[in-house]
Scaffold this active site. Sequence first.
Site, PDB file in Angstrom:
ATOM      1  N   ASN A 143       0.635  -1.168  -0.128  1.00  0.00           N
ATOM      2  CA  ASN A 143      -0.230   0.116  -0.022  1.00  0.00           C
ATOM      3  C   ASN A 143       0.827   1.384  -0.033  1.00  0.00           C
ATOM      4  O   ASN A 143       1.914   1.353  -0.179  1.00  0.00           O
ATOM      5  CB  ASN A 143      -1.097   0.028   1.158  1.00  0.00           C
ATOM      6  CG  ASN A 143      -0.401  -0.019   2.557  1.00  0.00           C
ATOM      7  OD1 ASN A 143       1.020   0.390   2.602  1.00  0.00           O
ATOM      8  ND2 ASN A 143      -0.889  -0.492   3.599  1.00  0.00           N
ATOM      9  N   ASP A 171      -8.803 -10.085   0.148  1.00  0.00           N
ATOM     10  CA  ASP A 171      -7.993  -8.891   0.875  1.00  0.00           C
ATOM     11  C   ASP A 171      -8.007  -7.730   0.279  1.00  0.00           C
ATOM     12  O   ASP A 171      -8.074  -6.767   0.903  1.00  0.00           O
ATOM     13  CB  ASP A 171      -6.586  -9.596   0.989  1.00  0.00           C
ATOM     14  CG  ASP A 171      -5.700  -8.251   1.906  1.00  0.00           C
ATOM     15  OD1 ASP A 171      -5.945  -8.277   3.078  1.00  0.00           O
ATOM     16  OD2 ASP A 171      -4.748  -7.819   1.288  1.00  0.00           O
TER      17      ASP A 171
END
Lengths: 325, 325, 325
Positions: free
Chosen positions: C9, C198
């Site tokens: 991320n 996810d």
Amino acid sequence: RIMRPDDANIAGNVHGGTILKMIEEAGAIISTRHCNSQAGEPCVAALARVERTDFLSPMCIGEVANVSAEITYTSRHSVEVQVNVMSENILTGAKKVTNKATLWYVPLSLKNVNKVLEVPPIQYARKEQEDEGKKRYEEQKLDRLETKQRNGDVILPVINPEPHTVGYSQSSLIHLVGPSDCTLLGFVHGGVTMKLMDEVAGIVAARHCKTNIVTASVDAINFHEKIKKGCVITVSGRMTFTSNKSMEIEVFVDADPFVDEPRERYRAVSAFFTYVSLSKEGKPLPVPQLLTETEDEKRRFEEGKGRYLQTKAKRQAQMQQSAQQ
Amino acid sequence: RIMRPDDANIAGNVHGGTILKMIEEAGAIISTRHCNSQAGEPCVAALARVERTDFLSPMCIGEVANVSAEITYTSRHSVEVQVNVMSENILTGAKKVTNKATLWYVPLSLKNVNKVLEVPPIQYARKEQEDEGKKRYEEQKLDRLETKQRNGDVILPVINPEPHTVGYSQSSLIHLVGPSDCTLLGFVHGGVTMKLMDEVAGIVAARHCKTNIVTASVDAINFHEKIKKGCVITVSGRMTFTSNKSMEIEVFVDADPFVDEPRERYRAVSAFFTYVSLSKEGKPLPVPQLLTETEDEKRRFEEGKGRYLQTKAKRQAQMQQSAQQ
Amino acid sequence: RIMRPDDANIAGNVHGGTILKMIEEAGAIISTRHCNSQAGEPCVAALARVERTDFLSPMCIGEVANVSAEITYTSRHSVEVQVNVMSENILTGAKKVTNKATLWYVPLSLKNVNKVLEVPPIQYARKEQEDEGKKRYEEQKLDRLETKQRNGDVILPVINPEPHTVGYSQSSLIHLVGPSDCTLLGFVHGGVTMKLMDEVAGIVAARHCKTNIVTASVDAINFHEKIKKGCVITVSGRMTFTSNKSMEIEVFVDADPFVDEPRERYRAVSAFFTYVSLSKEGKPLPVPQLLTETEDEKRRFEEGKGRYLQTKAKRQAQMQQSAQQ
């Protein structure tokens, strides 16, 4: 580059989105290079618009795509690029024109991403080339303004839809924008966005007719706003029109800058994709008619019919013209 | 194509493996095209060998890689291809030669994968070109035979190794061969294998010196055996030699056709990679000396030293030659 | 393998989904290899279940993931695999345990995909190991049956939801299953499905708390039905529970075999993911409380609370036990 299984659908036809992505990468390279060719502030060319693009013949796994790009017009702040894609079967040597696309880019400063820089002018071989380019420039500018205005529509979910209605096939996907989707400035490449748009449009088309489908053309796409790394983008598609053998799908891209920015979700791009359904032998199949229910759906169907008839008329005019020559 | 964040290490230098993969794709396209240029059985060119390749200057994220390929020699059953890679900074316009690589391909029949077809001969501008090509062909053929013989070695794991020993930095990865790793014949692209080899070699180098590292060169790589879709490949690397400013890593690729074939695991490829360690300013850093423990390690260190001194002598001879011209 | 920018991320923490995908690949390789170790019909191991998995410490870009797998139990038709993931910072040499996961696989015949084959038994060092394995086998079998029964739920869209309600953060994505998502049998790898799950759960969590979030744990995941190449899968997530510092998200995977099969859309997988919100320094942040509106939402919140308290109690019991030893 060689087309891989991942670039294609089950029947082996390369996704229109993969081709659009290659086209945009070529356009971005040539226009960034041109805009940095004179001393001055360094910049990156950002995609502003893609003109209507026809997919002239399908490309298959194992074929090599040859992409060539040329700058055909420059205005003060924008660059027009013509990109041609040829598919080559390296076993037989056969070559076919797959696509001819026209793209518009705008140079953004590397230091200040909101600053549009000036474009070095190109030299034209003949005065008419410049005049024709200017005409194309004015036309696309007008069209960009128009699209921006009618861009507020949203796709609402439908519970338990009937087959062949708009609600039955409408689809959307979300995608978290990662580093390899982005340019040096940290904004999504136009080509990445177009690939996702083609993916959603293809799922809408396949849900509607439940056969093997391929992209036939893409209407002009306008990139109204940049999309930043870390955004979640929602790409939604709904069918607007069917003729006997084609389907038109409207696709919206909304960006949601949900981390560390106070901004609301906004509409970044919208476009119309046209798909055809193919038999196992690659022949076009009849398409089930779209069932419209609401007034809005009926209106959009009529608008789609208008675009369809206009394109058909243009193509016939071109064919007559070339027959006369 | 434009180099993306995923093509590079944390310091922004593009992985040697990414460049090797692009080189191989270009070589495969040009040699497959050539081998199908005469009527006859359709075939696909398979990579047999890559000659020693130096990475002349690092490529960075955001630069554009220009890859060009040319056929320089054909024997009855093989094609020699010369591939050049230029990196272009499209903001400044600066271009640099990044790589010059020589690859050997062999045409395999599409109908019968074990059948090697004949290569259409090319025309040489001068007779000497053909003679020099033939000399290169004979040399590489000999070298391929030799490598095949000394190829039985295995890398055993070491428990609690000391820093800077061979066991401390040795590494391996496994990869399940999927469809998009493969050619039309269902065998792994040589470029995919080289990219994985560079990845493992880079981990070995980074574990040893704990700094930012880049690929400096790759010794000749021989592809002894094809690897089929569905295989598991194990790529293992160990350091063999260090000079003051470079590290040599030996990499093995073993294939395990564990489904639907009664075959044992086999050695498919092996090669030597040379890495250098760079400071934050991109200057070469001294490298900790490799501590050899066993007799085999000492022998391999000496062999590595031999290769290092030979390369150094060659380079000096070339520099003197060009200084005299 | 080295963790890349795309695996992580914006804050540089590797996605839990990337780690789950590596774990599953290792499990699939070792169990396929084991099930083919005796002469007999060739087969591919398909993922049937993943036990509850905690993410013990975050992994970052540039670190190397070391994955090791071991077969710990075999029943007549299934294999239990224990997979451990260590993250290694190759610059400092620091290693940390990131994950310990337990997976169950079932061997499917390569010739007839609906035939489950027999598993060669493994040897146990001690009789207790076999007994404990059998106990785990019986427990998970029971749990699989139970989940199958309560699996009919659907996520309905909400128009104009308020912040922090369930409807506000719920999200779904569609994905067209391509060749590189699939095993040799043409079915989606369990790891690919978990990665998409996810991704959706992470978007739900980020939409709720608008901060940097990471996967803390995944409850047991059962793979009820195989998903075939060419399907469109819809992965949907909704928040079910929040404690002071964690969020629980329920994720469903529905498969839509919309081309060339007459089958209806079906539920293939479902699971609960737990996320925490992290500050820029990597410290856990308080999470806004979930606002429940309908009776169903209140019931699911209470069920989530039950799971949360149970896990907390188990963890405390384990800590006391290890303190006493």
